[in-house]
Scaffold this motif. Structure first.
Motif, PDB file in Angstrom:
ATOM      1  N   LYS A   1      -3.803   6.690   9.492  1.00 49.92           N
ATOM      2  CA  LYS A   1      -3.510   7.517   7.563  1.00 49.92           C
ATOM      3  C   LYS A   1      -2.126   7.551   7.379  1.00 49.92           C
ATOM      4  O   LYS A   1      -1.710   7.076   6.163  1.00 49.92           O
ATOM      5  CB  LYS A   1      -4.591   8.510   7.027  1.00 49.92           C
ATOM      6  CG  LYS A   1      -4.433   9.019   6.034  1.00 49.92           C
ATOM      7  CD  LYS A   1      -5.164  10.304   5.220  1.00 49.92           C
ATOM      8  CE  LYS A   1      -5.141  10.426   4.121  1.00 49.92           C
ATOM      9  NZ  LYS A   1      -5.593  11.480   3.341  1.00 49.92           N
TER      10      LYS A   1
ATOM     11  N   GLN B   1       0.646   4.732   5.672  1.00 47.59           N
ATOM     12  CA  GLN B   1       1.476   5.789   4.386  1.00 47.59           C
ATOM     13  C   GLN B   1       2.862   5.831   4.256  1.00 47.59           C
ATOM     14  O   GLN B   1       3.259   5.228   3.111  1.00 47.59           O
ATOM     15  CB  GLN B   1       0.659   7.412   4.294  1.00 47.59           C
ATOM     16  CG  GLN B   1      -0.161   7.870   3.173  1.00 47.59           C
ATOM     17  CD  GLN B   1      -0.296  10.030   3.904  1.00 47.59           C
ATOM     18  OE1 GLN B   1       0.546   9.860   4.226  1.00 47.59           O
ATOM     19  NE2 GLN B   1      -1.188  10.049   2.912  1.00 47.59           N
TER      20      GLN B   1
ATOM     21  N   THR C   1       2.900   1.620   3.386  1.00 43.88           N
ATOM     22  CA  THR C   1       3.155   1.357   2.558  1.00 43.88           C
ATOM     23  C   THR C   1       4.577   2.026   1.540  1.00 43.88           C
ATOM     24  O   THR C   1       4.972   1.446   1.320  1.00 43.88           O
ATOM     25  CB  THR C   1       1.796   2.482   1.105  1.00 43.88           C
ATOM     26  OG1 THR C   1       0.900   1.558   2.432  1.00 43.88           O
ATOM     27  CG2 THR C   1       2.150   1.952   0.423  1.00 43.88           C
ATOM     28  N   GLU C   2       4.808   3.165   2.031  1.00 44.95           N
ATOM     29  CA  GLU C   2       6.326   3.294   1.361  1.00 44.95           C
ATOM     30  C   GLU C   2       7.346   2.876   1.419  1.00 44.95           C
ATOM     31  O   GLU C   2       8.057   2.331   0.680  1.00 44.95           O
ATOM     32  CB  GLU C   2       6.295   5.252   1.939  1.00 44.95           C
ATOM     33  CG  GLU C   2       8.135   5.987   1.063  1.00 44.95           C
ATOM     34  CD  GLU C   2       7.908   7.370   1.603  1.00 44.95           C
ATOM     35  OE1 GLU C   2       8.618   7.805   1.406  1.00 44.95           O
ATOM     36  OE2 GLU C   2       7.027   7.817   2.701  1.00 44.95           O
TER      37      GLU C   2
END
Length: 221
Positions: free
Chosen positions: A78, A82, A85-86
């Protein structure tokens, strides 16, 4: 005669069976023998029971460790998702800011030159000059619109609470004012403003690039 009869009586008959009587074992001896007989089976049962509970405890510990490992892997996945994605978002910001800034600079230069050419034709009254002024005026208006659109887009990426990004914002305003102020600024003024703005844009993108590199190093750790 009496003696013969007596011997006959004392002589044991061949068919007589003699029985030897022994004392019966006491209760403790019997119990001891029983305990001795069942003791190996009892020990085996205790060993099996201990092995069962040991196996059950090991299975429970392994299940807990497995569940904990899965939970940690999910948390790591996870977090890495994240971070990834950032990273992609920051990359997109860099690409979009770079593209918007290049377009912003291009439209400024084209609009500025169109204004200069338009001013040079103001004293001419011939048909060709009038037609050319009209064309240049349309270019000026079109470029002004594109300049404002690109500036709004660039402004949307800036955090004005950050001193460096606020400087970038001010530099964008200064550059726009040269092109949109009616051509009062000179070519040198425009070039200087473009150079300053380019440096601040580079700093903005470089900051995001370093953030991306830092996030990439974080993934998997």
């Amino acid at each position: 005669m009496d003696i013969l009869n007596l011997l006959e009586v004392l002589k044991p008959a061949s068919h007589v069976v003699l029985v030897k009587m022994e004392n019966s074992s006491n209760l403790w001896d019997s119990v001891s023998k029983v305990l001795i007989a069942i003791l190996p089976a009892f020990i085996s049962f205790i060993a099996l029971l201990f092995s069962y509970y040991q196996f059950k405890s090991n299975m429970r510990n392994q299940s807990e460790q497995y569940a904990l490992g899965i939970k940690q892997q999910l948390m790591s996945l996870k977090l890495n998702t994240q971070l990834a994605t950032e990273i992609e978002l920051k990359k997109d910001v860099c690409k979009e800011v770079r593209a918007a800034f290049i377009s912003f600079m291009k439209h400024h230069a084209e609009q500025y030159h169109a204004k200069v050419d338009y001013k040079e034709l103001l004293g001419n009254r011939d048909t060709e000059s009038v037609r050319e002024r009209k064309r240049l005026h349309e270019i000026v208006m079109e470029k002004a619109q594109l300049i404002m659109e690109n500036k709004v887009l660039l402004d949307s990426y800036l955090d004005l609470s950050d001193p460096e990004e606020f400087k970038f914002f001010q530099s964008l305003n200064e550059l726009s004012s040269i092109a949109l102020s009616g051509g009062d600024g000179t070519g040198a003024d425009l070039g200087a403003a473009q150079g300053k703005c380019s440096v601040l844009c580079f700093n903005f993108i470089e900051k995001r690039r370093k953030e991306i590199t830092s996030l990439v190093d974080t993934i998997g750790n």
